[in-house]
Write a protein that holds these residues in place. Structure first.
Motif, PDB file in Angstrom:
ATOM      1  N   ARG A   1       0.822  -1.214   0.000  1.00 53.13           N
ATOM      2  CA  ARG A   1       0.000   0.000   0.000  1.00 53.13           C
ATOM      3  C   ARG A   1       0.857   1.266   0.000  1.00 53.13           C
ATOM      4  O   ARG A   1       0.480   2.291  -0.553  1.00 53.13           O
ATOM      5  CB  ARG A   1      -0.940   0.015   1.219  1.00 53.13           C
ATOM      6  CG  ARG A   1      -1.981   1.125   1.075  1.00 53.13           C
ATOM      7  CD  ARG A   1      -2.922   1.259   2.240  1.00 53.13           C
ATOM      8  NE  ARG A   1      -4.042   0.340   2.196  1.00 53.13           N
ATOM      9  CZ  ARG A   1      -5.176   0.554   2.868  1.00 53.13           C
ATOM     10  NH1 ARG A   1      -5.322   1.638   3.604  1.00 53.13           N
ATOM     11  NH2 ARG A   1      -6.153  -0.305   2.815  1.00 53.13           N
ATOM     12  N   MET A   2       2.033   1.174   0.632  1.00 53.09           N
ATOM     13  CA  MET A   2       2.916   2.345   0.704  1.00 53.09           C
ATOM     14  C   MET A   2       3.784   2.498  -0.553  1.00 53.09           C
ATOM     15  O   MET A   2       4.668   3.354  -0.608  1.00 53.09           O
ATOM     16  CB  MET A   2       3.812   2.261   1.952  1.00 53.09           C
ATOM     17  CG  MET A   2       3.063   2.327   3.267  1.00 53.09           C
ATOM     18  SD  MET A   2       1.964   3.758   3.433  1.00 53.09           S
ATOM     19  CE  MET A   2       3.129   5.119   3.392  1.00 53.09           C
ATOM     20  N   GLY A   3       3.537   1.636  -1.564  1.00 52.43           N
ATOM     21  CA  GLY A   3       4.244   1.774  -2.836  1.00 52.43           C
ATOM     22  C   GLY A   3       5.636   1.179  -2.841  1.00 52.43           C
ATOM     23  O   GLY A   3       6.476   1.523  -3.681  1.00 52.43           O
ATOM     24  N   LEU A   4       5.924   0.295  -1.864  1.00 50.75           N
ATOM     25  CA  LEU A   4       7.252  -0.311  -1.789  1.00 50.75           C
ATOM     26  C   LEU A   4       7.246  -1.776  -2.203  1.00 50.75           C
ATOM     27  O   LEU A   4       8.256  -2.470  -2.077  1.00 50.75           O
ATOM     28  CB  LEU A   4       7.807  -0.196  -0.360  1.00 50.75           C
ATOM     29  CG  LEU A   4       8.255   1.205   0.058  1.00 50.75           C
ATOM     30  CD1 LEU A   4       8.477   1.261   1.557  1.00 50.75           C
ATOM     31  CD2 LEU A   4       9.527   1.609  -0.661  1.00 50.75           C
ATOM     32  N   GLY A   5       6.101  -2.270  -2.666  1.00 51.10           N
ATOM     33  CA  GLY A   5       5.991  -3.679  -3.048  1.00 51.10           C
ATOM     34  C   GLY A   5       6.565  -3.935  -4.435  1.00 51.10           C
ATOM     35  O   GLY A   5       7.013  -3.023  -5.129  1.00 51.10           O
ATOM     36  N   LYS A   6       6.536  -5.172  -4.831  1.00 54.19           N
ATOM     37  CA  LYS A   6       7.087  -5.542  -6.143  1.00 54.19           C
ATOM     38  C   LYS A   6       6.135  -5.145  -7.283  1.00 54.19           C
ATOM     39  O   LYS A   6       6.542  -4.742  -8.342  1.00 54.19           O
ATOM     40  CB  LYS A   6       7.341  -7.052  -6.183  1.00 54.19           C
ATOM     41  CG  LYS A   6       8.332  -7.496  -5.093  1.00 54.19           C
ATOM     42  CD  LYS A   6       9.365  -8.468  -5.642  1.00 54.19           C
ATOM     43  CE  LYS A   6      10.386  -8.951  -4.647  1.00 54.19           C
ATOM     44  NZ  LYS A   6      10.575  -8.253  -3.416  1.00 54.19           N
ATOM     45  N   SER A   7       4.828  -5.260  -7.013  1.00 56.17           N
ATOM     46  CA  SER A   7       3.881  -4.927  -8.086  1.00 56.17           C
ATOM     47  C   SER A   7       3.656  -3.422  -8.121  1.00 56.17           C
ATOM     48  O   SER A   7       3.503  -2.787  -7.089  1.00 56.17           O
ATOM     49  CB  SER A   7       2.548  -5.631  -7.823  1.00 56.17           C
ATOM     50  OG  SER A   7       2.007  -5.197  -6.599  1.00 56.17           O
ATOM     51  N   SER A   8       3.664  -2.853  -9.306  1.00 54.86           N
ATOM     52  CA  SER A   8       3.445  -1.407  -9.385  1.00 54.86           C
ATOM     53  C   SER A   8       1.952  -1.145  -9.578  1.00 54.86           C
ATOM     54  O   SER A   8       1.354  -1.620 -10.532  1.00 54.86           O
ATOM     55  CB  SER A   8       4.249  -0.830 -10.547  1.00 54.86           C
ATOM     56  OG  SER A   8       3.909  -1.510 -11.731  1.00 54.86           O
ATOM     57  N   SER A   9       1.389  -0.440  -8.629  1.00 56.66           N
ATOM     58  CA  SER A   9      -0.049  -0.136  -8.738  1.00 56.66           C
ATOM     59  C   SER A   9      -0.211   1.338  -9.110  1.00 56.66           C
ATOM     60  O   SER A   9       0.666   2.158  -8.858  1.00 56.66           O
ATOM     61  CB  SER A   9      -0.729  -0.458  -7.401  1.00 56.66           C
ATOM     62  OG  SER A   9      -1.383   0.661  -6.876  1.00 56.66           O
ATOM     63  N   ASN A  10      -1.335   1.672  -9.692  1.00 60.30           N
ATOM     64  CA  ASN A  10      -1.548   3.070 -10.098  1.00 60.30           C
ATOM     65  C   ASN A  10      -2.101   3.923  -8.962  1.00 60.30           C
ATOM     66  O   ASN A  10      -2.208   5.130  -9.079  1.00 60.30           O
ATOM     67  CB  ASN A  10      -2.524   3.119 -11.284  1.00 60.30           C
ATOM     68  CG  ASN A  10      -1.944   2.398 -12.489  1.00 60.30           C
ATOM     69  OD1 ASN A  10      -0.729   2.366 -12.639  1.00 60.30           O
ATOM     70  ND2 ASN A  10      -2.804   1.816 -13.312  1.00 60.30           N
ATOM     71  N   VAL A  11      -2.456   3.254  -7.855  1.00 63.10           N
ATOM     72  CA  VAL A  11      -3.031   4.009  -6.734  1.00 63.10           C
ATOM     73  C   VAL A  11      -1.912   4.761  -6.019  1.00 63.10           C
ATOM     74  O   VAL A  11      -0.853   4.211  -5.723  1.00 63.10           O
ATOM     75  CB  VAL A  11      -3.729   3.039  -5.741  1.00 63.10           C
ATOM     76  CG1 VAL A  11      -4.423   3.807  -4.627  1.00 63.10           C
ATOM     77  CG2 VAL A  11      -4.733   2.157  -6.486  1.00 63.10           C
ATOM     78  N   GLU A  12      -2.159   6.042  -5.758  1.00 69.73           N
ATOM     79  CA  GLU A  12      -1.167   6.881  -5.067  1.00 69.73           C
ATOM     80  C   GLU A  12      -1.057   6.416  -3.603  1.00 69.73           C
ATOM     81  O   GLU A  12      -2.053   6.337  -2.893  1.00 69.73           O
ATOM     82  CB  GLU A  12      -1.642   8.324  -5.149  1.00 69.73           C
ATOM     83  CG  GLU A  12      -0.636   9.376  -4.740  1.00 69.73           C
ATOM     84  CD  GLU A  12       0.670   9.422  -5.554  1.00 69.73           C
ATOM     85  OE1 GLU A  12       1.554  10.157  -5.122  1.00 69.73           O
ATOM     86  OE2 GLU A  12       0.800   8.735  -6.586  1.00 69.73           O
ATOM     87  N   PRO A  13       0.155   6.080  -3.119  1.00 72.83           N
ATOM     88  CA  PRO A  13       0.275   5.610  -1.724  1.00 72.83           C
ATOM     89  C   PRO A  13       0.008   6.736  -0.723  1.00 72.83           C
ATOM     90  O   PRO A  13       0.146   7.916  -1.061  1.00 72.83           O
ATOM     91  CB  PRO A  13       1.747   5.166  -1.634  1.00 72.83           C
ATOM     92  CG  PRO A  13       2.264   5.132  -3.031  1.00 72.83           C
ATOM     93  CD  PRO A  13       1.440   6.093  -3.810  1.00 72.83           C
ATOM     94  N   PRO A  14      -0.368   6.378   0.527  1.00 72.40           N
ATOM     95  CA  PRO A  14      -0.545   7.399   1.562  1.00 72.40           C
ATOM     96  C   PRO A  14       0.776   8.109   1.876  1.00 72.40           C
ATOM     97  O   PRO A  14       1.845   7.603   1.541  1.00 72.40           O
ATOM     98  CB  PRO A  14      -1.019   6.597   2.784  1.00 72.40           C
ATOM     99  CG  PRO A  14      -1.461   5.276   2.262  1.00 72.40           C
ATOM    100  CD  PRO A  14      -0.684   5.026   1.021  1.00 72.40           C
ATOM    101  N   GLU A  15       0.691   9.251   2.537  1.00 72.94           N
ATOM    102  CA  GLU A  15       1.882  10.017   2.922  1.00 72.94           C
ATOM    103  C   GLU A  15       2.661   9.310   4.035  1.00 72.94           C
ATOM    104  O   GLU A  15       3.875   9.407   4.115  1.00 72.94           O
ATOM    105  CB  GLU A  15       1.467  11.411   3.434  1.00 72.94           C
ATOM    106  CG  GLU A  15       1.063  12.376   2.348  1.00 72.94           C
ATOM    107  CD  GLU A  15       2.218  12.719   1.417  1.00 72.94           C
ATOM    108  OE1 GLU A  15       3.363  12.864   1.880  1.00 72.94           O
ATOM    109  OE2 GLU A  15       1.968  12.819   0.197  1.00 72.94           O
ATOM    110  N   PHE A  16       1.917   8.630   4.914  1.00 73.00           N
ATOM    111  CA  PHE A  16       2.553   8.045   6.102  1.00 73.00           C
ATOM    112  C   PHE A  16       1.950   6.683   6.398  1.00 73.00           C
ATOM    113  O   PHE A  16       0.737   6.496   6.317  1.00 73.00           O
ATOM    114  CB  PHE A  16       2.342   8.981   7.306  1.00 73.00           C
ATOM    115  CG  PHE A  16       2.877   8.445   8.611  1.00 73.00           C
ATOM    116  CD1 PHE A  16       4.242   8.457   8.877  1.00 73.00           C
ATOM    117  CD2 PHE A  16       2.024   7.922   9.572  1.00 73.00           C
ATOM    118  CE1 PHE A  16       4.739   7.958  10.074  1.00 73.00           C
ATOM    119  CE2 PHE A  16       2.512   7.425  10.778  1.00 73.00           C
ATOM    120  CZ  PHE A  16       3.872   7.442  11.027  1.00 73.00           C
ATOM    121  N   GLY A  17       2.789   5.722   6.712  1.00 77.42           N
ATOM    122  CA  GLY A  17       2.305   4.392   7.075  1.00 77.42           C
ATOM    123  C   GLY A  17       3.084   3.857   8.254  1.00 77.42           C
ATOM    124  O   GLY A  17       4.256   4.212   8.453  1.00 77.42           O
TER     125      GLY A  17
END
Length: 304
Positions: free
Chosen positions: A78-94
């Motif tokens: 969800r924070m955009g650090l995974g292997k799959s690239s998603s188009n959803v903008e990750p949250p600012e803080f996790g």
């Protein structure tokens, strides 16, 4: 009640209400979920959708409740650090906490904060951003296998500094004696003297307080000061530190003793060690110091 005496809930509320700020907390189906709902949603006004896996389960929902990049998979994605690239903008803080809510992991958008940097950044910003520390820090401490990021903050801010063996009891002694306000260890534990244990929820609120403080005049602005900005600014001020901890398991006891004895012997002649390194890896900087770690507890005099 305790957290309200430590943090400025109003300033965190303003941050969470800002359309520019988004937030995600993963309870990993541990006990932190119960605190997270009450604290982040009911008290601070975060949306219910910002909580992940916050229903405590006896089997942790089949997962492994360890707040790190390997086990907190869903949060990492969800924070955009995974292997799959998603188009959803990750949250600012996790952030995530472990099964009993004492350890924590802090993430920014597509950005991981190491535990060693986290404790250093909390210590560097505590006095301005957390009311509990407004009158100053009594001292700071870290475990031996943690990077030296905190040492530099202590030196710059003229704070008492302690390097202790791994194990929270050493921090406990210092805090009981009024010698330490903020402490942390390499295995994702961060805490302060509000309680005699590391505290994952406290660490998340500390980070939210720092982000709120850095953005206090900027909540209507185009772009918030992000977690990544805060870390990069810290590195620019204090330098960047790395560390590695090696654990050897299931090895032959005699061979291990021999290896350790050899390492201890090598420490007495660093010039020879550096000569050896230069031959193998000429671009590596010189070893400045090497030691077999020993700690004399300033409170009870015990030696570890």
């Amino acid at each position: 009640k305790l957290m309200k005496t430590i943090f400025d809930f109003e300033s965190i509320k303003k941050l969470l209400a800002s359309p520019k700020f988004s937030f995600c907390f993963d309870g990993l189906h541990g006990v932190a979920g119960a605190y997270a709902k009450r604290m982040f949603v009911d008290e601070l006004g975060a949306s219910e959708s910002s909580l992940l896996n916050c229903v405590p389960k006896e089997d942790f929902g089949g997962g492994h409740p360890d707040p790190n990049l390997t086990y907190a998979k869903e949060l990492v994605e969800r924070m955009g650090l995974g292997k799959s690239s998603s188009n959803v903008e990750p949250p600012e803080f996790g952030a995530a906490a472990d099964g009993d809510a004492d350890r924590n992991m802090v993430l920014g958008k597509r950005f991981f904060v190491t535990p060693s940097d986290s404790v250093a950044i909390i210590a560097a910003n505590a006095v301005q951003s957390i009311p509990y520390f407004a009158s100053g820090l009594k001292g700071v401490a870290r475990s031996m296998p943690t990077s030296a990021a905190l040492d530099v903050v202590a030196k710059n801010l003229n704070l008492k500094f302690f390097e202790v063996p791994t194990g929270w009891k050493f921090f406990g002694n210092l805090m009981d004696a009024g010698m330490c306000s903020v402490c942390g260890e390499e295995s994702f534990g961060t805490g302060s003297d509000h309680i005699r244990e590391k505290d994952g929820i406290w660490a998340v609120l500390a980070w939210l307080s720092i982000i709120a403080y850095k953005n206090k005049d900027n909540l209507g602005g185009d772009k918030l000061v992000s977690v990544e900005d805060i870390v990069l600014q810290h590195w620019a001020t204090y330098g960047r530190h790395y560390y590695t901890r090696y654990d050897y398991e299931n090895v032959d006891a005699e061979a291990a003793k021999e290896l350790m004895a050899n390492l201890v012997k090598m420490q007495s002649a660093l010039s020879d060690v550096n000569k050896l390194i230069k031959e193998i890896q000429p671009d590596v900087a010189e070893v400045v110091s090497a030691d077999e770690f020993e700690y004399k507890d300033p409170v009870d005099g015990s030696v570890s």
